[in-house]
Design a protein around this motif. Sequence first.
Motif, PDB file in Angstrom:
ATOM      1  N   LEU A  27       3.577   0.107   2.931  1.00 41.92           N
ATOM      2  CA  LEU A  27       2.268  -0.588   2.572  1.00 41.92           C
ATOM      3  C   LEU A  27       2.352  -1.678   3.768  1.00 41.92           C
ATOM      4  CD1 LEU A  27       3.348  -1.349  -1.035  1.00 41.92           C
ATOM      5  CD2 LEU A  27       1.868   0.418  -0.211  1.00 41.92           C
ATOM      6  N   ILE A  38      -4.173  -5.112   0.554  1.00 38.34           N
ATOM      7  CA  ILE A  38      -2.794  -4.515   0.671  1.00 38.34           C
ATOM      8  C   ILE A  38      -3.130  -2.920   0.441  1.00 38.34           C
ATOM      9  CG2 ILE A  38      -2.312  -5.016  -1.888  1.00 38.34           C
ATOM     10  CD1 ILE A  38       0.581  -4.776  -1.170  1.00 38.34           C
ATOM     11  N   CYS A  40      -2.071   1.521   1.568  1.00 37.67           N
ATOM     12  CA  CYS A  40      -1.242   2.565   2.262  1.00 37.67           C
ATOM     13  C   CYS A  40      -2.323   4.005   2.452  1.00 37.67           C
ATOM     14  CB  CYS A  40      -0.227   2.984   1.285  1.00 37.67           C
ATOM     15  SG  CYS A  40      -0.809   3.644  -0.239  1.00 37.67           S
ATOM     16  N   ALA A  47       3.895   5.873  -1.764  1.00 42.31           N
ATOM     17  CA  ALA A  47       3.264   4.291  -1.404  1.00 42.31           C
ATOM     18  C   ALA A  47       2.356   4.176  -2.285  1.00 42.31           C
ATOM     19  CB  ALA A  47       2.713   4.607  -0.028  1.00 42.31           C
ATOM     20  N   LEU A  51       2.126   0.694  -4.741  1.00 44.19           N
ATOM     21  CA  LEU A  51       1.168  -0.171  -4.725  1.00 44.19           C
ATOM     22  C   LEU A  51       0.644  -0.443  -6.214  1.00 44.19           C
ATOM     23  CD1 LEU A  51      -1.035  -1.515  -2.782  1.00 44.19           C
ATOM     24  CD2 LEU A  51      -2.428   0.818  -3.143  1.00 44.19           C
ATOM     25  N   THR A 136      -6.461   1.003  -1.396  1.00 42.71           N
ATOM     26  CA  THR A 136      -6.377  -0.312  -1.113  1.00 42.71           C
ATOM     27  C   THR A 136      -6.679  -1.276  -2.462  1.00 42.71           C
ATOM     28  OG1 THR A 136      -6.777  -2.212   0.358  1.00 42.71           O
ATOM     29  CG2 THR A 136      -8.813  -0.759  -0.355  1.00 42.71           C
ATOM     30  N   VAL A 163       6.029  -5.275   1.803  1.00 44.37           N
ATOM     31  CA  VAL A 163       5.300  -4.337   2.637  1.00 44.37           C
ATOM     32  C   VAL A 163       5.955  -4.360   4.103  1.00 44.37           C
ATOM     33  CG1 VAL A 163       3.168  -5.114   1.332  1.00 44.37           C
ATOM     34  CG2 VAL A 163       3.945  -6.462   3.563  1.00 44.37           C
TER      35      VAL A 163
END
Length: 198
Positions: A27, A38, A40, A47, A51, A136, A163
Amino acid sequence: MLTKIYETNPSERELRRVVDALECGGLVIYPTDSVYAIGCSLHAPRAIERLRRIKGEGDFAVVFDSISQMSDYCRIDNATFRILKQNLPGPFTFILPASSRIPEKALEKRRTIGVRIPDNAIARAIVTILGCPIITTSVKSDDEDIEYATDPELIHERYGHDVAWVIDGGIGEQIPTTIVDLTGDEPEITREGKGILR
């Protein structure tokens, strides 16, 4: 880890390190034209699960580097294309019908997805080098500690253990994107934000 990347001339070496982490299922936190985000790789299911754990409730958006790339993952008719062309890159999240190329983990039983092309060279360069979109969400904050969503060093203090990279692209914005639903007959603004629809 924290890395400084300038939007006016993003370091290819630093961008490559960030993309390497994304390719390995990491991430990253990165600047956009609205709030810090934030994300991936769209093709990293584990991921995406991580998240979702960090985000809690709420939907994800997908960041693209171009409308052309977006059209590979979403259904875009001529009227929608004109609206996207007039407003992107920019601080908008547009809701579009998703194609089968968007993973189920990202959709969670929905048939639509929020899409973005930020007016930020760092965000777009990451997607270009990665070669696929980023799933995201915005960095969470509350009214009492907004600096933990806008100051990269404080963001790193809070999220650095979750992350691979936090990109310091300068102090971020506090105003989120404008959300526009393009799945109906007419565009519908579902959240007023930084973007002014043209």
